[in-house]
Design a protein around this motif. Sequence first.
Motif, short mmCIF file in Angstrom:
data_model
loop_
_atom_site.label_atom_id
_atom_site.label_comp_id
_atom_site.label_asym_id
_atom_site.label_seq_id
_atom_site.Cartn_x
_atom_site.Cartn_y
_atom_site.Cartn_z
N PRO A 105 37.17 21.89 20.32
CA PRO A 105 35.99 22.66 20.76
C PRO A 105 35.05 22.88 19.56
O PRO A 105 34.61 23.99 19.32
CB PRO A 105 36.58 23.96 21.29
CG PRO A 105 37.83 24.15 20.49
CD PRO A 105 38.34 22.77 20.11
N ASN A 116 23.51 23.28 19.41
CA ASN A 116 23.34 24.06 20.64
C ASN A 116 22.63 23.28 21.74
O ASN A 116 22.60 22.05 21.71
CB ASN A 116 22.72 25.43 20.39
CG ASN A 116 23.34 26.45 21.35
OD1 ASN A 116 22.93 26.52 22.50
ND2 ASN A 116 24.36 27.16 20.91
N ARG A 117 22.05 24.02 22.72
CA ARG A 117 21.68 23.35 23.98
C ARG A 117 20.23 22.90 24.05
O ARG A 117 19.34 23.54 23.49
CB ARG A 117 21.95 24.31 25.15
CG ARG A 117 23.42 24.54 25.38
CD ARG A 117 23.72 25.54 26.49
NE ARG A 117 25.16 25.64 26.69
CZ ARG A 117 25.98 26.34 25.89
NH1 ARG A 117 25.49 27.04 24.87
NH2 ARG A 117 27.27 26.36 26.12
N HIS A 142 25.24 20.37 21.56
CA HIS A 142 25.75 19.92 20.25
C HIS A 142 25.67 18.41 20.03
O HIS A 142 26.63 17.78 19.56
CB HIS A 142 27.20 20.40 20.07
CG HIS A 142 27.34 21.90 19.96
ND1 HIS A 142 26.35 22.73 19.51
CD2 HIS A 142 28.41 22.72 20.25
CE1 HIS A 142 26.78 23.99 19.51
NE2 HIS A 142 28.01 24.02 19.96
N HIS A 216 30.17 24.25 12.55
CA HIS A 216 30.78 25.02 13.64
C HIS A 216 32.16 25.57 13.26
O HIS A 216 33.09 25.53 14.06
CB HIS A 216 30.87 24.13 14.88
CG HIS A 216 30.82 24.88 16.18
ND1 HIS A 216 31.70 25.89 16.49
CD2 HIS A 216 29.98 24.77 17.24
CE1 HIS A 216 31.42 26.35 17.70
NE2 HIS A 216 30.38 25.69 18.18
N TYR A 218 35.11 28.11 12.86
CA TYR A 218 35.56 29.31 13.59
C TYR A 218 36.28 30.18 12.55
O TYR A 218 37.36 29.82 12.08
CB TYR A 218 36.57 28.93 14.67
CG TYR A 218 36.05 28.32 15.94
CD1 TYR A 218 35.36 27.11 15.96
CD2 TYR A 218 36.28 28.96 17.17
CE1 TYR A 218 34.93 26.55 17.16
CE2 TYR A 218 35.85 28.41 18.37
CZ TYR A 218 35.18 27.20 18.35
OH TYR A 218 34.76 26.64 19.54
N ASP A 288 27.53 34.93 22.65
CA ASP A 288 27.23 33.49 22.56
C ASP A 288 25.71 33.39 22.54
O ASP A 288 25.10 32.83 23.45
CB ASP A 288 27.85 32.73 23.74
CG ASP A 288 27.79 31.22 23.55
OD1 ASP A 288 27.19 30.78 22.54
OD2 ASP A 288 28.33 30.49 24.39
N GLN A 326 23.61 31.43 15.59
CA GLN A 326 24.30 31.53 16.88
C GLN A 326 25.62 32.26 16.62
O GLN A 326 26.45 31.79 15.84
CB GLN A 326 24.58 30.13 17.44
CG GLN A 326 25.24 30.12 18.81
CD GLN A 326 24.25 30.36 19.95
OE1 GLN A 326 23.03 30.32 19.74
NE2 GLN A 326 24.74 30.61 21.14
N PHE A 332 35.48 30.67 24.90
CA PHE A 332 36.09 29.66 25.77
C PHE A 332 37.49 29.25 25.34
O PHE A 332 38.10 28.39 25.97
CB PHE A 332 35.16 28.43 25.88
CG PHE A 332 33.87 28.75 26.58
CD1 PHE A 332 33.84 28.97 27.96
CD2 PHE A 332 32.68 28.87 25.88
CE1 PHE A 332 32.66 29.28 28.62
CE2 PHE A 332 31.48 29.18 26.53
CZ PHE A 332 31.47 29.38 27.90
N GLU A 354 26.80 30.17 13.36
CA GLU A 354 26.17 28.86 13.23
C GLU A 354 24.70 29.05 12.89
O GLU A 354 23.90 29.41 13.74
CB GLU A 354 26.32 28.09 14.54
CG GLU A 354 27.74 27.92 15.01
CD GLU A 354 27.84 27.77 16.52
OE1 GLU A 354 27.21 26.86 17.09
OE2 GLU A 354 28.53 28.59 17.15
C1 BGC Z 1 27.94 27.46 21.92
C2 BGC Z 1 28.93 27.82 22.99
C3 BGC Z 1 29.91 26.70 23.09
C4 BGC Z 1 30.57 26.53 21.77
C5 BGC Z 1 31.51 25.38 21.80
C6 BGC Z 1 28.67 27.35 20.65
O1 BGC Z 1 27.79 27.00 19.63
O2 BGC Z 1 26.89 28.39 21.84
O3 BGC Z 1 28.31 28.07 24.23
O4 BGC Z 1 30.85 26.93 24.09
O5 BGC Z 1 29.63 26.33 20.76
O6 BGC Z 1 32.51 25.53 20.93
#
Ligand code: BGC
Length: 389
Positions: A105, A116-117, A142, A216, A218, A288, A326, A332, A354
């Motif tokens: 992920p 992002n989106r 992404h 990204h 974590y 998020d 972000q 998730f 992020e």
């Molecule tokens: C997004 C999340 C997404 C995640 C995935 C984040 O940068 O904003 O919506 O689920 O990345 O790991």
Amino acid sequence: MIASSRILRKMVTAATVVTALVLVSNLISIRAQAQSGSVVKQAYGTTADGVAVDEYTLTNAAGAEVKIITYGGIVTSLKVPDRHGQLANVVLGFKTLADYETKNPYFGGIIGRYGNRIANGKFSIDGTEYTLAANNAPNSLHGGTKGFDKRVWTGKEVQDGGNVGVELTYLSPDGEEGYPGNLSVKVVYTLTAANELRIDYSATTDKTTVVNLTNHSYFNLAGNGAGAIYDHLLWVDADKYTPVDATLIPTGELASVEGTPFDFRAAKTIGSGVRSSSEQMVLGRGYDHNFVLNRPADNSLALAARLYEANSGRTMEVWTMEPGVQIYTANFLDGTLVGSSGGMYRQGDAICLETQHFPDSPNQADFPSTLLNPGETYQTTTIYKFTTD
Ligand code: BGC
């Protein structure tokens, strides 16, 4: 007789001086090595397609250590000391390349061409519409189906005094994942002598395109696998954030954080707001959201956020040139992934910070632009700095 013993004495003295000099010079070189840290490259594995992947281990003089693989430029491990000097890995990851290839992920990866989106996987430049994979229906997330986090980069060791690093390069061909232009990308990870993980991103293109690169990782400052991050204290220098619709695309509004769970202008625990009944928190299933940083008008590096964990005494500061961050509380993760800790990861086990331009900027004329033209160089830096109390 007297003359020859004098010569002998001189020779002995000279030999002693030479030995002492050699000793001193050895000591200096050992100290220099200890002060300069090291970069070690080793084979990490082979992708399902048969491409060799290397791992670079960066260690600084203080003993902090970062591991980065050429697959996705993924930070697989980041060890920093607690207040007693005990090292712990503060990022989530996996034990094998196969896990990174099949179920990641986005742990630790370089995100691109667009972090992002992008709404409905579509955007236009000068009247030409481009279509991307809707890999997060109905949106593109992404960089699409096979973004930069899933490409094998070329690595090169970098060493500069006490700072050690790896330079990663990747050429994203025109049309890859639907984006226009051959994009030549360079990402340099540096572990500095001051326990900073510095990330310098740059890119050039031969056709106008959009670019928004980030990392990204974590983070869990109590350690990988230590449980939820709800007790971590977070401070974010943002008066505003970008609210989202049900598909997590910004509505276009820059909303005030005042009186909302998004107000981190005074440090507070992540847990204090994460289960709030506010509509935005419900839509995000937690944090998020993109925070609009209060930053200087120029593009200098500025302190954006600070994360603190009391048991370990670890603090992480985030410095960036980017206008946004972000904040994603690993909403998730659902207990189905077993990570490098050996245990499973659950919702809230980490937090991502992020640094980025705002999501869906290519479709939002009022957001800072993410366009890159031929002849220009995209250049941005983010630093994650670790200290203890
Ligand atoms: C997004 C999340 C997404 C995640 C995935 C984040 O940068 O904003 O919506 O689920 O990345 O790991």
